[in-house]
Design a protein around this motif. Structure first.
Motif, PDB file in Angstrom:
ATOM      1  N   LEU A 103       2.254  69.362  -9.914  1.00  0.00           N
ATOM      2  CA  LEU A 103       1.022  68.607  -9.651  1.00  0.00           C
ATOM      3  C   LEU A 103      -0.138  69.531  -9.330  1.00  0.00           C
ATOM      4  O   LEU A 103      -1.249  69.323  -9.805  1.00  0.00           O
ATOM      5  CB  LEU A 103       1.247  67.621  -8.497  1.00  0.00           C
ATOM      6  CG  LEU A 103       2.053  66.371  -8.851  1.00  0.00           C
ATOM      7  CD1 LEU A 103       2.483  65.628  -7.589  1.00  0.00           C
ATOM      8  CD2 LEU A 103       1.253  65.455  -9.765  1.00  0.00           C
ATOM      9  N   LYS A 110      -0.662  72.398 -10.328  1.00  0.00           N
ATOM     10  CA  LYS A 110      -1.079  73.174 -11.492  1.00  0.00           C
ATOM     11  C   LYS A 110      -1.656  72.293 -12.605  1.00  0.00           C
ATOM     12  O   LYS A 110      -2.020  72.775 -13.664  1.00  0.00           O
ATOM     13  CB  LYS A 110       0.106  73.975 -12.037  1.00  0.00           C
ATOM     14  CG  LYS A 110       0.461  75.170 -11.146  1.00  0.00           C
ATOM     15  CD  LYS A 110       1.452  76.099 -11.800  1.00  0.00           C
ATOM     16  CE  LYS A 110       2.850  75.571 -11.666  1.00  0.00           C
ATOM     17  NZ  LYS A 110       3.865  76.467 -12.216  1.00  0.00           N
ATOM     18  N   GLY A 111      -1.668  71.000 -12.360  1.00  0.00           N
ATOM     19  CA  GLY A 111      -2.235  70.092 -13.366  1.00  0.00           C
ATOM     20  C   GLY A 111      -1.350  69.928 -14.595  1.00  0.00           C
ATOM     21  O   GLY A 111      -1.844  69.710 -15.691  1.00  0.00           O
ATOM     22  N   GLU A 112      -0.043  70.058 -14.426  1.00  0.00           N
ATOM     23  CA  GLU A 112       0.840  69.892 -15.596  1.00  0.00           C
ATOM     24  C   GLU A 112       0.866  68.435 -16.056  1.00  0.00           C
ATOM     25  O   GLU A 112       0.651  67.519 -15.267  1.00  0.00           O
ATOM     26  CB  GLU A 112       2.248  70.392 -15.247  1.00  0.00           C
ATOM     27  CG  GLU A 112       2.256  71.898 -15.124  1.00  0.00           C
ATOM     28  CD  GLU A 112       3.649  72.487 -15.043  1.00  0.00           C
ATOM     29  OE1 GLU A 112       4.605  71.816 -15.464  1.00  0.00           O
ATOM     30  OE2 GLU A 112       3.756  73.625 -14.552  1.00  0.00           O
ATOM     31  N   PRO A 113       1.152  68.221 -17.331  1.00  0.00           N
ATOM     32  CA  PRO A 113       1.097  66.854 -17.871  1.00  0.00           C
ATOM     33  C   PRO A 113       2.284  66.008 -17.436  1.00  0.00           C
ATOM     34  O   PRO A 113       3.365  66.118 -17.991  1.00  0.00           O
ATOM     35  CB  PRO A 113       1.119  67.070 -19.388  1.00  0.00           C
ATOM     36  CG  PRO A 113       1.662  68.434 -19.591  1.00  0.00           C
ATOM     37  CD  PRO A 113       1.436  69.229 -18.355  1.00  0.00           C
ATOM     38  N   PHE A 142       1.665  62.562 -16.298  1.00  0.00           N
ATOM     39  CA  PHE A 142       1.269  61.156 -16.260  1.00  0.00           C
ATOM     40  C   PHE A 142       1.201  60.554 -17.664  1.00  0.00           C
ATOM     41  O   PHE A 142       1.086  61.283 -18.649  1.00  0.00           O
ATOM     42  CB  PHE A 142      -0.100  61.032 -15.574  1.00  0.00           C
ATOM     43  CG  PHE A 142      -0.085  61.522 -14.151  1.00  0.00           C
ATOM     44  CD1 PHE A 142       0.322  60.671 -13.128  1.00  0.00           C
ATOM     45  CD2 PHE A 142      -0.432  62.827 -13.835  1.00  0.00           C
ATOM     46  CE1 PHE A 142       0.361  61.117 -11.814  1.00  0.00           C
ATOM     47  CE2 PHE A 142      -0.391  63.279 -12.525  1.00  0.00           C
ATOM     48  CZ  PHE A 142       0.004  62.425 -11.512  1.00  0.00           C
ATOM     49  N   LEU A 196      -1.219  59.036 -19.061  1.00  0.00           N
ATOM     50  CA  LEU A 196      -2.468  59.366 -19.737  1.00  0.00           C
ATOM     51  C   LEU A 196      -2.415  60.759 -20.376  1.00  0.00           C
ATOM     52  O   LEU A 196      -3.188  61.066 -21.276  1.00  0.00           O
ATOM     53  CB  LEU A 196      -3.636  59.289 -18.740  1.00  0.00           C
ATOM     54  CG  LEU A 196      -4.992  59.005 -19.363  1.00  0.00           C
ATOM     55  CD1 LEU A 196      -5.066  57.576 -19.864  1.00  0.00           C
ATOM     56  CD2 LEU A 196      -6.116  59.253 -18.364  1.00  0.00           C
ATOM     57  N   ASP A 197      -1.496  61.582 -19.907  1.00  0.00           N
ATOM     58  CA  ASP A 197      -1.384  62.959 -20.414  1.00  0.00           C
ATOM     59  C   ASP A 197      -0.480  63.047 -21.636  1.00  0.00           C
ATOM     60  O   ASP A 197      -0.351  64.106 -22.245  1.00  0.00           O
ATOM     61  CB  ASP A 197      -0.796  63.875 -19.326  1.00  0.00           C
ATOM     62  CG  ASP A 197      -1.594  63.832 -18.037  1.00  0.00           C
ATOM     63  OD1 ASP A 197      -2.759  63.419 -18.087  1.00  0.00           O
ATOM     64  OD2 ASP A 197      -1.035  64.202 -16.984  1.00  0.00           O
ATOM     65  N   ASN A 209       1.162  63.043 -25.183  1.00  0.00           N
ATOM     66  CA  ASN A 209       0.614  63.357 -26.500  1.00  0.00           C
ATOM     67  C   ASN A 209       1.753  63.489 -27.498  1.00  0.00           C
ATOM     68  O   ASN A 209       2.822  63.984 -27.170  1.00  0.00           O
ATOM     69  CB  ASN A 209      -0.156  64.677 -26.423  1.00  0.00           C
ATOM     70  CG  ASN A 209      -0.859  64.977 -27.726  1.00  0.00           C
ATOM     71  OD1 ASN A 209      -1.332  64.060 -28.400  1.00  0.00           O
ATOM     72  ND2 ASN A 209      -0.920  66.239 -28.092  1.00  0.00           N
ATOM     73  N   ARG A 246       5.513  59.726 -14.615  1.00  0.00           N
ATOM     74  CA  ARG A 246       4.988  59.635 -13.258  1.00  0.00           C
ATOM     75  C   ARG A 246       3.738  58.754 -13.311  1.00  0.00           C
ATOM     76  O   ARG A 246       2.991  58.791 -14.280  1.00  0.00           O
ATOM     77  CB  ARG A 246       4.615  61.044 -12.787  1.00  0.00           C
ATOM     78  CG  ARG A 246       4.306  61.119 -11.335  1.00  0.00           C
ATOM     79  CD  ARG A 246       4.003  62.502 -10.823  1.00  0.00           C
ATOM     80  NE  ARG A 246       3.734  62.345  -9.411  1.00  0.00           N
ATOM     81  CZ  ARG A 246       4.654  62.349  -8.472  1.00  0.00           C
ATOM     82  NH1 ARG A 246       5.901  62.600  -8.772  1.00  0.00           N
ATOM     83  NH2 ARG A 246       4.341  62.118  -7.210  1.00  0.00           N
TER      84      ARG A 246
END
Ligand code: FES
Ligand code: FES
Lengths: 154, 735
Positions: free
Chosen positions: B207, B209-212, B214, B216-217, B219, B407
Motif C-alpha cells: 500500500l 508503495k502504491g502497488e496495484p 484495487f 480500479l487498478d 488492467n 482489495r
C-alpha cells in the motif's frame, strides 16, 4: 492529440494524448502508474496527490499541457524500495485501513516534511486537510508524520 | 488443548486434499501485475504442497495461508490468516497471505458484511490450522517411526522427545497425502502466541508503495473503459439519446443503453438493489476520453415515478411517528396505563438524513464476458451474489463465471449491492471485449443505495420516585424501519411498547455501516441521557440500574443482549475515564450500545473554544471477546468513532425534485483531519469469549456520546443530524 514528454519519477516518458487530459489519467491510463488514485476529480479529496517540482499537487486538476518540464514524482517514485521515512512511519503505525487514500496522504505528508522538518499539529492539520480518509485513520496519520519527522531529524 | 471433531466445515478440508493428490505444484497466483518482491522470490519454495483449502506449505517451510473473505479495510486479510497460523503453530514471519477468488465449494461465507467474518470464521479457521498441524505430525511420526504423542510443534518445527527435530517443509509432501483426521486438538486460548499479538497489515508494504491492489487498478490487455450515465433524478429514465457529438470523438468506441431490470420470470435478489436500471453507456479507449464524451452526450429524460423532496420526506416521516401501528413489534405490560399514572413524562423526536457511502474508491468492476464464460474482477463484498446475478442475467452457467475479489477502497455496506459488477458484465457482453466500468464520483454519490432517512419518537414515564415505569418507541424510515424491539432497554421496564413504520420511496436505500444501529443508538442513548437527567440520576448509574433489573428480574423472554457484559463495558469506561471527576471547562457525555454481538461504551470530553464546542478526547471500551489482532482492532475502533462523529456532525444527502443536491465532496462534507478528536483511548474487555464483530459496533453509540457532552457544554439537545446544521439553525441572534 499531441505529444508530450514528461519527466516522471526521473524518467523521460512520451505520451500522445489530448492536451486537456489531466495528469492523473495520463499516469494511470497511459503510463500505467496506478498508485496515484482517483477520488473526486475536483481537487477535494487528495487521493491523486503527486509532487510537481516538490510541491504537493492534485493531479486530477492539472492538464498534461501545463506540466512542461516540471519534475513529476508519484508514490511509485517516492523511494526505490518503499523506504522513504514517511513510508516507513506509515508501516510502523500501521496507518492503512482500506488503504485507498494512503498514497495521496503519503505524498502530501512527504511534501510537507520536505519544507518543514518538524511540523506542529496545527501545521500538519493545514497541510493534510485536503486529503480525505473515509476510513478515518487521521489520528495515525498525525502520529506517523511526527515519527517520520523525528526519524528524519535524528 | 481441547479435542474437537473436524466435522464442522469439513468439506473445506476434504475437497482440497483429494484434489491435491500427490503434492500438487501450484503456481503463485499474483493478482494482476503484483510481482513477488525480490525477498519473497528468494524465499519461494521449489514445490508447494496443498494441505487443505486454507494452507499450502513449501518444501522449505514457507507457508501460504489463503484469505477467502473480501477485504474492505476491516483487515481480515491479516486477522483471518492469523487464526489459521495460530493453530498450525507456525512462525508468522514465514507466512504469505494470498487472496482467493470466489469458491463456494471450498469456502463458507465469502462475504464482508455485518461484522461477521471473524465470528463466523473463527471455528473453521482454527480447525483448518489444527488439521494441518495434525497431518504434519502424523507425517513426521510415520517417517521417524515414533508415536504422534511423543511429538511437539513450535513455530513451524516438529520435535521428538529424543531431541530430533525438523521443519514443516520436510513433511509437507507426505502430509498432503494423508487423509484428514477425524478429530483435532485446538489450543487453549491462554497458549495463543499469534492471536492477541499486534500484527501489521499484510498489504501494508504494498500500500505504501502504491502497488496495484484495487479494482480500479486492474488492467488487462485490450481492455476498454466504460462509463455509465444514470438519470439525474430518482424516478426518471432515458427517453432519447443524441450521440451525434460523441460518435466521432477521439477514442470513443460505442454508445448504447443497457437495462438491468430483473429478467421476466426471475425474482430480484436483495443484492440487486438499484434505482437506475436503464443506463446510457459510453465505451472507449481511455478514462479521460470517455469522461469527455460523457459530458458531450445529450440525453432527454422522462419521468416514470414521483420526484421527491427532502422537506416532504421529513414531514411524511414526522407524520408517521405520530401514528399508532396496528402491529406493535413488542409490547410488555400496559404502556398506556403507565403513561397515565406517570409523575413525569419525557418525550423527544430524533431525525437523521440520507447518507451516501462515499467509499474513497468509487464503484468499478472489470468484466470479460463472452457467449458462455465470464471473468469478473473487482471490489465486491458479496461475490457469490454477484455471480448468481450475472448467471441470472446472461444465462452463463455459474461454474463458468469466475469472480476475483480485489482489495476494496472501502465498503461500508455499499459493495454488498453489486449492480456495478452486473453492469460491467452486461457491457462487456454487448461490446464483446474486456471492459472496466468506472463510476465518476458524481455517478457514485447520486446513484442511491443510501443510508435511509430516519425519524424516531421516544417517550418515557417516571413515577414519583423517578423509577422508569413506561417506555415507548416509534420508529420510521425510508424503505425501512429502524427498530430493534428486543434490544435494551426492552427487558428492563415493565411497560414497554415498540412500534415501527416504513415509508416507501423510489430513492434506493441499503445497508450503511451498522445498519439501523447507526441511528437507533444515537436516538436511544441521547434520549436515555435526558431521562436520567429528568430522574435526577447520573447517566451511568441510571443505565446500570436498568441493567440490574435485566439481570435480576428481566421483563419478557427475548431480550437480545447480555446485561452483564453490557453493564461491564459501562463500568469499565466509568473507571478508565474517571467519570465523575470534575474538570474545569470540560463537559462529558456517555453512551453505550450493543450490536453485531459486541458491547461498546464511550465517554466523550467536549471543551468550549470561543463558545464553539470541540471534542477533545474519547474513551472507548469494547467487549468483542477475543481480540485477534490488537493493532488492527484499535484501528477499527478509531475508524468507527471518527466515521461516526464525522457523519453525525457534518454529512447529509438531500434532494430537490428527486435530484440529489450533493454530487461531490465540495458539497457533501466528510470529516477531515482538522475536525478529528485529538485523542481516542481504547480498552478491550479480556474475557476469552469467542470473538464477535468489530468493524461496526464502535460507530453507533459515539454520536449520542457527543450529543450528550454537547448538551452539557451548550445546554442544547442535539436531536437532528447533522449536528452542525442544527447548531446553525438554532442560533438565536441576541435581541
Ligand atoms: S481525485 Fe484529485 S483531489 Fe480528489
Ligand atoms: S484508509 Fe480507507 S480511505 Fe483512507
Amino acid at each position: 492529440m499531441a505529444q508530450f514528454t514528461l519527466n516522471i519519477n526521473g524518467k523521460q516518458q512520451q505520451v500522445d494524448v489530448a492536451e486537456d487530459t489531466p495528469l492523473l489519467w495520463v499516469l494511470r491510463d497511459h503510463i500505467k502508474l496506478v498508485g496515484t488514485k482517483y477520488g473526486c476529480g475536483i481537487s477535494q479529496c487528495g487521493a491523486c496527490t503527486v509532487h510537481l517540482d516538490g510541491t504537493a499537487t492534485r493531479s486530477c486538476s492539472i492538464p498534461v499541457s501545463a506540466i512542461g518540464n516540471k519534475k513529476v514524482v508519484t508514490i511509485e517514485g517516492l523511494s526505490k524500495n518503499g523506504d522513504h521515512p514517511v513510508q516507513k512511519a506509515w508501516i510502523e503505525h500501521d496507518v492503512a485501513q482500506c488503504g485507498y487514500c494512503q498514497a495521496g496522504q503519503i505524498m502530501s505528508a512527504s511534501a510537507l516534511l520536505d519544507k518543514n522538518s518538524n511540523p506542529s499539529d496545527e501545521e500538519i492539520y493545514s497541510a493534510m486537510n485536503g486529503n480525505i480518509c473515509r476510513c478515518g485513520t487521521y489520528l495515525r496519520i498525525r502520529s506517523a508524520i511526527h515519527s517520520a519527522a523525528s526519524n528524519m531529524n535524528a | 488443548m481441547t479435542l474437537v471433531k473436524t466435522s464442522y466445515n469439513r468439506r473445506s478440508f476434504l475437497k482440497t486434499s483429494a484434489a491435491a493428490g500427490g503434492g500438487l505444484l501450484i503456481g503463485f497466483n499474483w493478482l494482476v501485475s503484483c510481482k513477488p518482491t525480490p525477498k519473497q522470490l528468494l524465499e519461494m519454495p521449489e514445490e508447494w504442497f496443498n494441505i487443505n483449502s486454507y494452507i499450502k506449505i513449501g518444501n522449505n517451510g514457507v507457508t501460504t495461508i489463503f484469505s477467502a473473505n473480501p477485504e474492505i479495510g476491516q483487515n481480515v486479510k491479516t486477522s483471518m490468516p492469523m487464526i489459521v497460523a495460530e493453530e498450525l503453530d507456525i512462525d508468522w514471519k514465514k507466512v504469505i497471505v494470498e487472496q482467493t477468488n470466489l469458491n463456494t465449494e471450498k469456502y463458507d461465507r465469502q462475504l464482508a458484511g455485518g461484522s461477521q467474518s471473524i465470528r463466523h470464521g473463527w471455528q473453521g479457521l482454527r480447525m483448518a490450522g489444527a488439521t494441518g498441524r495434525r497431518m504434519l505430525l502424523e507425517a513426521a511420526a510415520k517417517e521417524w517411526q515414533v508415536p504422534v504423542s511423543e511429538l511437539t510443534t513450535k513455530n513451524g518445527t516438529i520435535s521428538h522427545s529424543s531431541g530430533k527435530s525438523a521443519g514443516y517443509g520436510e513433511f509437507a509432501q507426505a502430509a498432503s497425502q494423508l487423509s484428514v483426521p477425524e478429530e483435532v486438538e485446538l489450543k487453549d486460548p491462554k497458549d495463543f502466541k499469534i492471536i492477541g499479538t499486534p500484527t501489521k497489515n499484510v498489504d501494508g508494504p504494498k500500500l505504501v508503495k502504491g502497488e496495484p491492489l484495487f479494482g480500479l487498478d486492474y488492467n488487462k490487455e485490450g481492455m476498454l473503459i466504460a462509463m455509465i450515465v444514470h438519470a439525474p433524478s430518482f424516478g426518471m429514465k432515458p427517453k432519447s439519446i443524441d450521440d451525434s457529438a460523441v460518435k466521432g470523438m477521439a477514442g470513443i468506441k460505442d454508445v448504447f443503453t443497457i437495462d438491468s431490470a430483473t429478467p421476466e420470470g426471475e425474482e430480484a435478489s436483495w443484492s440487486e438493489t438499484n434505482a437506475f436500471h436503464q443506463l446510457v453507456v459510453i465505451v472507449g479507449n481511455s478514462t479521460w476520453e470517455v469522461m469527455k464524451a460523457k459530458k458531450a452526450l445529450k440525453i432527454e429524460w422522462e419521468k416514470v415515478s414521483s420526484s421527491e423532496n427532502t422537506v416532504d420526506q421529513i414531514s411524511k416521516l414526522d407524520e408517521l411517528i405520530t401514528q399508532k401501528s396496528d402491529e406493535p413489534r413488542r409490547s410488555d405490560g400496559n404502556t398506556d396505563k403507565a403513561f397515565k399514572n406517570a409523575a413525569k413524562v419525557i418525550e423527544k423526536n430524533y431525525y437523521a438524513p440520507f447518507l451516501a457511502h462515499n467509499t474513497m474508491e468509487p464503484m468499478n468492476f472489470f468484466a470479460d464476458v463472452n457467449a458462455n464464460k465470464a471473468e469478473l474482477v473487482g471490489p465486491i463484498q458479496t461475490p457469490a451474489e454477484l455471480r448468481s446475478s450475472v448467471h441470472k442475467y446472461t444465462g452463463i452457467p455459474e461454474e463458468n463465471i469466475d469472480v476475483m475479489m480485489t482489495r476494496m477502497g472501502g465498503g461500508f455496506g455499499r459493495r454488498l449491492y453489486g449492480n456495478f459488477g452486473l453492469e460491467a458484465a452486461l457491457i462487456s457482453k454487448k461490446v464483446n471485449a474486456p471492459v472496466k466500468l468506472i463510476y465518476t464520483r458524481e455517478d457514485d454519490m447520486t446513484q442511491g443505495t443510501y443510508r435511509p432517512m430516519y425519524a424516531m419518537k421516544y417517550r418515557a414515564a417516571l413515577d414519583k420516585n423517578n423509577k422508569l415505569i413506561g417506555f415507548h418507541v416509534r420508529a420510521a424510515g425510508i424503505n425501512s424501519a429502524p427498530l430493534f424491539p428486543d434490544r435494551y432497554p426492552a427487558g428492563t421496564v415493565d411497560n414497554y411498547l415498540a412500534e415501527s413504520h416504513s415509508l416507501e420511496s423510489n430513492v434506493s436505500t441499503g445497508a450503511w455501516r451498522a445498519p439501523s444501529s447507526n441511528f437507533v443508538a444515537y436516538a436511544e442513548q441521547s434520549f436515555l441521557d435526558e431521562v436520567a437527567e429528568a430522574a435526577g440520576k447520573d447517566p451511568i448509574d441510571f443505565r446500570l440500574e436498568l441493567f440490574d433489573r435485566a439481570m435480576t428480574d428481566p421483563v419478557g423472554e427475548n431480550n437480545d443482549y447480555d446485561a452483564e457484559r453490557y453493564a461491564g463495558v459501562l463500568k469499565m469506561v466509568h473507571e478508565k475515564s474517571n467519570w465523575g471527576e470534575k474538570k474545569e471547562g470540560v463537559y462529558r457525555g456517555v453512551s453505550a450500545y450493543y450490536c453485531h454481538n459486541s458491547y461498546v461504551a464511550q465517554v466523550v470530553d467536549v471543551a468550549l473554544n470561543n463558545g464553539e464546542p470541540q471534542i477533545q478526547k474519547i474513551w472507548c471500551v469494547v467487549d468483542c471477546g477475543v481480540v485477534v489482532n490488537p493493532d488492527g482492532a484499535i484501528n477499527q475502533v478509531e475508524g468507527g468513532i471518527v466515521d461516526g462523529i464525522g457523519h453525525a456532525m457534518y454529512s447529509a444527502l438531500t434532494m430537490t425534485d428527486g435530484k440529489p443536491d450533493q454530487d461531490n465532496f465540495n458539497r457533501y462534507q466528510l470529516i477531515r483531519i482538522k475536525d478529528t478528536p485529538f485523542e481516542i483511548e481504547t480498552h478491550f474487555v479480556q474475557n476469552g469469549i469467542d470473538p464477535t464483530g468489530l468493524g461496526e459496533p464502535t460507530l453507533p453509540p459515539i454520536s449520542a456520546a457527543v450529543a450528550n457532552a454537547m448538551y452539557r457544554a451548550i445546554g442544547k439537545r442535539l436531536t437532528k443530524q447533522p449536528f452542525t446544521q442544527q447548531l446553525k439553525e438554532d442560533v438565536v441572534e441576541p435581541a
